[in-house]
Design an enzyme around this catalytic site. Sequence first.
Site, PDB file in Angstrom:
ATOM      1  N   ASN A  54      48.853  33.401  31.323  1.00 14.49           N
ATOM      2  CA  ASN A  54      48.681  31.997  31.713  1.00 14.49           C
ATOM      3  C   ASN A  54      48.474  31.141  30.473  1.00 14.49           C
ATOM      4  OD1 ASN A  54      45.825  31.909  31.054  1.00 14.49           O
ATOM      5  ND2 ASN A  54      45.578  33.274  32.825  1.00 14.49           N
ATOM      6  N   ASP A  62      44.998  37.094  38.328  1.00 14.62           N
ATOM      7  CA  ASP A  62      44.606  37.649  39.627  1.00 14.62           C
ATOM      8  C   ASP A  62      45.561  38.745  40.085  1.00 14.62           C
ATOM      9  OD1 ASP A  62      42.319  36.079  40.174  1.00 14.62           O
ATOM     10  OD2 ASP A  62      43.641  34.358  40.498  1.00 14.62           O
ATOM     11  N   LYS A 118      63.357  48.382  28.873  1.00 12.88           N
ATOM     12  CA  LYS A 118      63.710  46.984  29.145  1.00 12.88           C
ATOM     13  C   LYS A 118      64.547  46.897  30.431  1.00 12.88           C
ATOM     14  CE  LYS A 118      66.190  43.058  27.330  1.00 12.88           C
ATOM     15  NZ  LYS A 118      67.216  42.597  26.411  1.00 12.88           N
ATOM     16  N   PHE A 147      33.578  29.736  35.595  1.00 10.17           N
ATOM     17  CA  PHE A 147      34.393  28.527  35.519  1.00 10.17           C
ATOM     18  C   PHE A 147      35.311  28.537  36.739  1.00 10.17           C
ATOM     19  CE2 PHE A 147      34.394  26.198  31.388  1.00 10.17           C
ATOM     20  CZ  PHE A 147      33.343  26.868  30.780  1.00 10.17           C
ATOM     21  N   LYS A 153      33.613  29.327  45.247  1.00 10.06           N
ATOM     22  CA  LYS A 153      33.592  30.416  44.248  1.00 10.06           C
ATOM     23  C   LYS A 153      32.162  30.713  43.813  1.00 10.06           C
ATOM     24  CE  LYS A 153      38.275  29.838  42.549  1.00 10.06           C
ATOM     25  NZ  LYS A 153      39.198  29.256  41.596  1.00 10.06           N
ATOM     26  N   LYS A 168      30.871  34.435  44.575  1.00  9.80           N
ATOM     27  CA  LYS A 168      30.692  35.299  43.408  1.00  9.80           C
ATOM     28  C   LYS A 168      29.225  35.379  42.974  1.00  9.80           C
ATOM     29  CE  LYS A 168      35.473  34.420  41.981  1.00  9.80           C
ATOM     30  NZ  LYS A 168      36.468  34.587  40.949  1.00  9.80           N
TER      31      LYS A 168
HETATM   32  O1  PMT Z   1      41.269  28.519  27.143  1.00  9.34           O
HETATM   33  P1  PMT Z   1      41.513  27.018  27.166  1.00  9.34           P
HETATM   34  O2  PMT Z   1      42.937  26.670  26.848  1.00  9.34           O
HETATM   35  O3  PMT Z   1      40.520  26.273  26.325  1.00  9.34           O
HETATM   36  O4  PMT Z   1      41.289  26.528  28.660  1.00  9.34           O
HETATM   37  C1  PMT Z   1      40.024  26.553  29.238  1.00  9.34           C
HETATM   38  C2  PMT Z   1      40.072  27.064  30.685  1.00  9.34           C
HETATM   39  C3  PMT Z   1      40.827  26.087  31.543  1.00  9.34           C
HETATM   40  C4  PMT Z   1      40.732  28.441  30.756  1.00  9.34           C
HETATM   41  C5  PMT Z   1      38.575  27.208  31.152  1.00  9.34           C
HETATM   42  O5  PMT Z   1      37.941  25.969  31.030  1.00  9.34           O
HETATM   43  C6  PMT Z   1      38.508  27.678  32.590  1.00  9.34           C
HETATM   44  O6  PMT Z   1      38.551  26.904  33.527  1.00  9.34           O
HETATM   45  N1  PMT Z   1      38.364  29.029  32.777  1.00  9.34           N
HETATM   46  C7  PMT Z   1      38.440  29.693  34.077  1.00  9.34           C
HETATM   47  C8  PMT Z   1      39.869  29.900  34.461  1.00  9.34           C
HETATM   48  C9  PMT Z   1      40.023  30.701  35.744  1.00  9.34           C
HETATM   49  O7  PMT Z   1      40.468  31.792  35.717  1.00  9.34           O
HETATM   50  O8  PMT Z   1      39.539  30.106  36.804  1.00  9.34           O
HETATM   51  P2  PMT Z   1      39.610  30.785  38.303  1.00  9.34           P
HETATM   52  O9  PMT Z   1      39.195  29.659  39.180  1.00  9.34           O
HETATM   53  O10 PMT Z   1      40.900  31.411  38.531  1.00  9.34           O
HETATM   54  O11 PMT Z   1      38.484  31.909  38.255  1.00  9.34           O
HETATM   55  C10 PMT Z   1      37.128  31.644  38.596  1.00  9.34           C
HETATM   56  C11 PMT Z   1      36.228  32.490  37.738  1.00  9.34           C
HETATM   57  O12 PMT Z   1      36.411  33.874  38.062  1.00  9.34           O
HETATM   58  C12 PMT Z   1      36.415  32.355  36.271  1.00  9.34           C
HETATM   59  O13 PMT Z   1      35.149  32.344  35.645  1.00  9.34           O
HETATM   60  C13 PMT Z   1      37.196  33.608  35.890  1.00  9.34           C
HETATM   61  O14 PMT Z   1      36.873  34.035  34.559  1.00  9.34           O
HETATM   62  C14 PMT Z   1      36.736  34.620  36.920  1.00  9.34           C
HETATM   63  N2  PMT Z   1      37.732  35.629  37.288  1.00  9.34           N
HETATM   64  C15 PMT Z   1      38.878  35.244  37.917  1.00  9.34           C
HETATM   65  C16 PMT Z   1      39.784  36.204  38.319  1.00  9.34           C
HETATM   66  C17 PMT Z   1      39.517  37.566  38.071  1.00  9.34           C
HETATM   67  N3  PMT Z   1      40.377  38.514  38.430  1.00  9.34           N
HETATM   68  N4  PMT Z   1      38.381  37.915  37.439  1.00  9.34           N
HETATM   69  C18 PMT Z   1      37.481  36.970  37.055  1.00  9.34           C
HETATM   70  O15 PMT Z   1      36.450  37.285  36.462  1.00  9.34           O
END
Ligand code: PMT
Length: 399
Positions: free
Chosen positions: A206, A275, A285, A321, A335, A339
């Site tokens: 991503n 995810d 390939k 986040f 979330k 979580k």
């Molecule tokens: O890296 P930059 O370019 O500076 O950008 C910053 C950012 C946008 C990445 C950051 O500010 C941000 O929002 N990070 C969280 C991105 C994310 O994966 O969000 P989510 O809503 O999909 O996930 C929610 C939370 O679960 C996050 O804390 C994530 O780390 C966690 N997660 C998600 C999926 C997964 N399989 N395992 C996780 O731990």
Amino acid sequence: MKNKKVIVGVTGGIAAYKVAELVRLLVREGASTKVAMTAHATKFVTPLTFEALSGQRVVSDMWEPETKPMDHITWGQDANLVVIAPATANFLAQMAHGVGSDFLSTLILAATAKILVCPSMNVHMYSNPAVQDNIKILRERGYFVMDACEGELACGTEGAGRLPEPEDILDQSKVLLSEGDLSGMRILVTAGPTMEDIDPVRYITNRSSGKMGYALADAARLRGANVTLISGPTSLRPPRNVRLNRVKTTDEMKQAVFACYQENDVIIKAAAVLDYKPRNKVDHKIKKEEGNQSLDLVRTPDILEELGRAKEDANYLLVGFAAETEDLLSNASQKLARKNLDMIVANDVSRDDAGFETDTNLVRIIYRDGEREDLPLMTKQEVADHLLGRIKRLWEKAS
Ligand code: PMT
């Protein structure tokens, strides 16, 4: 370094030319920077150079008509930090033995600001027991003396005696200027994307650059925290003095997090974790064929959710986040609850000036009790500092 006042004291060594860069960096960081020079230092670099870089009058002679009678006392008392760079063997001796023979040495004697000393000299001078004893005296008195670096010296010899790089002196200045209010706290930060291979030449990932997570790790260690940074693939230079663990896939990130999560007081999951991953990585390939291809994706573990479950038996603050393009607050709140988080940072990633890859961010904080706080648009460094302030408050409340 905004609102901080720094005096740079330049003494007579060839490395004085490098201090011009240090002054430029300090000014760029927002520090109000004044320069005082010994008479010998002016033989290496002119006061005009520092005047142009700092935008402030340079003092090199206590008896110049422009120097106010009390400047040698007030400069070191109004400042937050005095940096002596380069510090010659002669100047170290003056400092260690209380000699006040000119503007800079009397300024040091009267200073109440923190003092950072950056020695630079010939390798044999530096290893001379008299010089080492003086350094020891200064350290015992609470001055912060950086080690001279090893390498090729201007006098043609090799060894310890080089002035630390301006970026390293700047970094140490930031540490000394910070309040150290997270001192002793152990913080785990995850940053960047994860990446999953499709075949040896293709992958899914991503747009996360890691900037937000790296800013958090850097701000936390500058404030005294003991930081572990688990980072997905990024092109960023890692912050100094953090324990860095580079990973690629979501499973690797999970393994790295679970290998150390219990050693931490706070876990901040800023990483953008995939995810889904391809069900199977193809080991050659994939060839182009007639018609379309489809990719079979399976779920990856939700690391944050597993940390939320493990929290029941442990004692850490858990901060997540939420990167959203719609229904920001309701999705983030869900979330937080699902979580089992203490705080979630809701990030609207549909804006051009926030979220992925940008240098600025616009976030809303939601706490476990439902309280909400909206932060204005700021640099990611400023966002990091604000978030750490809120985390510290939560930590103090909980302990
Ligand atoms: O890296 P930059 O370019 O500076 O950008 C910053 C950012 C946008 C990445 C950051 O500010 C941000 O929002 N990070 C969280 C991105 C994310 O994966 O969000 P989510 O809503 O999909 O996930 C929610 C939370 O679960 C996050 O804390 C994530 O780390 C966690 N997660 C998600 C999926 C997964 N399989 N395992 C996780 O731990």
